[in-house]
Scaffold this motif. Structure first.
Motif, mmCIF file in Angstrom:
data_model
loop_
_atom_site.group_PDB
_atom_site.id
_atom_site.type_symbol
_atom_site.label_atom_id
_atom_site.label_comp_id
_atom_site.label_asym_id
_atom_site.label_seq_id
_atom_site.Cartn_x
_atom_site.Cartn_y
_atom_site.Cartn_z
ATOM 1 N N PHE A 1 -4.019 -59.386 -20.285
ATOM 2 C CA PHE A 1 -5.166 -59.092 -21.299
ATOM 3 C C PHE A 1 -4.465 -58.709 -22.774
ATOM 4 O O PHE A 1 -4.910 -59.083 -23.669
ATOM 5 N N ASP A 2 -3.612 -57.902 -22.462
ATOM 6 C CA ASP A 2 -2.771 -57.260 -23.840
ATOM 7 C C ASP A 2 -2.337 -58.355 -24.655
ATOM 8 O O ASP A 2 -2.078 -58.194 -25.938
ATOM 9 N N ASP A 3 -1.715 -59.666 -24.148
ATOM 10 C CA ASP A 3 -1.187 -60.470 -24.830
ATOM 11 C C ASP A 3 -2.181 -61.462 -25.528
ATOM 12 O O ASP A 3 -1.610 -62.479 -26.115
ATOM 13 N N TYR A 4 -3.323 -61.373 -25.516
ATOM 14 C CA TYR A 4 -4.188 -61.937 -26.160
ATOM 15 C C TYR A 4 -5.362 -61.703 -27.174
ATOM 16 O O TYR A 4 -5.344 -60.472 -27.322
ATOM 17 N N ALA A 5 -5.847 -62.688 -27.841
ATOM 18 C CA ALA A 5 -7.001 -62.344 -28.612
ATOM 19 C C ALA A 5 -8.118 -63.131 -28.038
ATOM 20 O O ALA A 5 -8.215 -63.930 -27.224
ATOM 21 N N ILE A 6 -9.398 -62.333 -27.767
ATOM 22 C CA ILE A 6 -10.699 -62.498 -27.415
ATOM 23 C C ILE A 6 -11.515 -62.909 -28.600
ATOM 24 O O ILE A 6 -11.671 -62.201 -29.437
ATOM 25 N N THR B 1 -11.962 -72.824 -32.603
ATOM 26 C CA THR B 1 -12.559 -73.592 -31.297
ATOM 27 C C THR B 1 -11.323 -74.127 -30.439
ATOM 28 O O THR B 1 -11.869 -74.577 -29.276
ATOM 29 N N SER B 2 -10.128 -73.815 -30.923
ATOM 30 C CA SER B 2 -9.013 -74.397 -30.047
ATOM 31 C C SER B 2 -8.348 -73.323 -29.077
ATOM 32 O O SER B 2 -7.541 -73.619 -28.400
ATOM 33 N N TYR B 3 -9.136 -72.227 -29.032
ATOM 34 C CA TYR B 3 -8.790 -71.292 -27.955
ATOM 35 C C TYR B 3 -8.710 -71.905 -26.612
ATOM 36 O O TYR B 3 -9.412 -72.895 -26.176
ATOM 37 N N HIS B 4 -7.713 -71.292 -25.891
ATOM 38 C CA HIS B 4 -7.254 -71.941 -24.616
ATOM 39 C C HIS B 4 -8.260 -71.884 -23.453
ATOM 40 O O HIS B 4 -8.582 -72.798 -22.599
ATOM 41 N N TYR B 5 -8.766 -70.477 -23.266
ATOM 42 C CA TYR B 5 -9.460 -70.481 -22.022
ATOM 43 C C TYR B 5 -10.987 -70.029 -22.408
ATOM 44 O O TYR B 5 -11.352 -69.404 -23.244
ATOM 45 N N TYR C 1 -20.367 -67.885 -26.121
ATOM 46 C CA TYR C 1 -19.207 -68.012 -25.494
ATOM 47 C C TYR C 1 -18.181 -67.088 -25.661
ATOM 48 O O TYR C 1 -17.830 -66.856 -26.966
ATOM 49 N N CYS C 2 -17.225 -66.404 -24.739
ATOM 50 C CA CYS C 2 -16.023 -65.747 -25.007
ATOM 51 C C CYS C 2 -15.021 -66.791 -24.814
ATOM 52 O O CYS C 2 -14.961 -67.513 -24.052
ATOM 53 N N ALA C 3 -13.716 -66.711 -25.338
ATOM 54 C CA ALA C 3 -12.786 -67.432 -25.114
ATOM 55 C C ALA C 3 -11.616 -66.589 -25.500
ATOM 56 O O ALA C 3 -11.396 -65.424 -26.265
ATOM 57 N N ALA C 4 -10.305 -67.039 -24.821
ATOM 58 C CA ALA C 4 -9.223 -66.279 -25.048
ATOM 59 C C ALA C 4 -7.970 -67.223 -25.517
ATOM 60 O O ALA C 4 -7.864 -68.327 -24.863
ATOM 61 N N ASP C 5 -7.111 -66.687 -26.264
ATOM 62 C CA ASP C 5 -5.845 -67.519 -26.416
ATOM 63 C C ASP C 5 -4.421 -66.188 -27.066
ATOM 64 O O ASP C 5 -4.977 -65.269 -27.453
ATOM 65 N N PHE C 6 -3.637 -66.869 -26.538
ATOM 66 C CA PHE C 6 -2.448 -65.980 -26.885
ATOM 67 C C PHE C 6 -2.442 -65.509 -28.399
ATOM 68 O O PHE C 6 -2.754 -66.050 -29.332
ATOM 69 N N HIS C 7 -2.083 -64.082 -28.303
ATOM 70 C CA HIS C 7 -2.128 -63.498 -29.809
ATOM 71 C C HIS C 7 -0.582 -63.201 -30.236
ATOM 72 O O HIS C 7 0.200 -62.518 -29.438
ATOM 73 N N SER C 8 -0.520 -63.528 -31.474
ATOM 74 C CA SER C 8 0.800 -63.472 -32.080
ATOM 75 C C SER C 8 1.065 -61.867 -32.538
ATOM 76 O O SER C 8 1.859 -61.459 -33.096
ATOM 77 N N GLY C 9 -0.158 -61.331 -32.891
ATOM 78 C CA GLY C 9 0.002 -59.916 -33.318
ATOM 79 C C GLY C 9 -0.058 -59.869 -34.743
ATOM 80 O O GLY C 9 -0.031 -58.947 -35.600
ATOM 81 N N TYR C 10 -0.791 -60.895 -35.663
ATOM 82 C CA TYR C 10 -1.098 -60.904 -37.139
ATOM 83 C C TYR C 10 -2.577 -61.308 -37.119
ATOM 84 O O TYR C 10 -2.844 -62.365 -37.715
#
Length: 125
Positions: free
Chosen positions: A29-34, A110-114, A95-104
């Motif tokens: 969870f901590d590695d992602y943006a929602i 809409t290209s979020y992965h999950y 909808y909620c979606a998740a994608d890897f977050h770079s921290g910036y």
């Protein structure tokens, strides 16, 4: 298995409030943006808010700024969207979606992965 499960939608009168929840599992969870997205009948999907779980950065679409608040409970792997002063134009599947977050910061692309399966919000006119 990655899962995102939305809940909290419903029918509410103009000016009312709802709190949507997005329960996440199957990834760090901590590695992602929602992000929260919505799709109204006959329209495309739009990103309305997101939160970077690691740094707490947030973003809001102008049309929801000041009315919606995104937050996360990292102990529950859950992100919330508090929606106040709802309007008929907020009617959509959310909808909620998740994608890897770079921290910036974050941006709800809409290209979020999950993706979750969505929850209906209806504000009658």
């Amino acid at each position: 298995e990655v899962q995102l499960v939305e809940s909290g939608g419903g029918l509410v009168q103009t000016g009312g409030s709802l709190r949507l929840s997005c329960a996440a599992s199957g990834f760090t969870f901590d590695d992602y943006a929602i992000g929260w997205f919505r799709q109204a009948p006959g329209k495309g999907r739009e990103g309305i808010s997101c939160i970077g779980i690691d740094d707490g950065s947030t973003y809001y679409l102008d049309s929801v700024k000041g009315r919606f608040t995104i937050s996360s409970d990292n102990s529950k792997n859950t992100v919330y969207l508090q929606m106040n002063n709802l309007k008929p134009e907020d009617t959509a599947v959310y909808y909620c979606a998740a994608d890897f977050h770079s921290g910036y910061g974050c941006y709800p692309r809409t290209s979020y992965h999950y993706w979750g399966h969505g929850t209906q919000v209806t504000v009658p006119s």
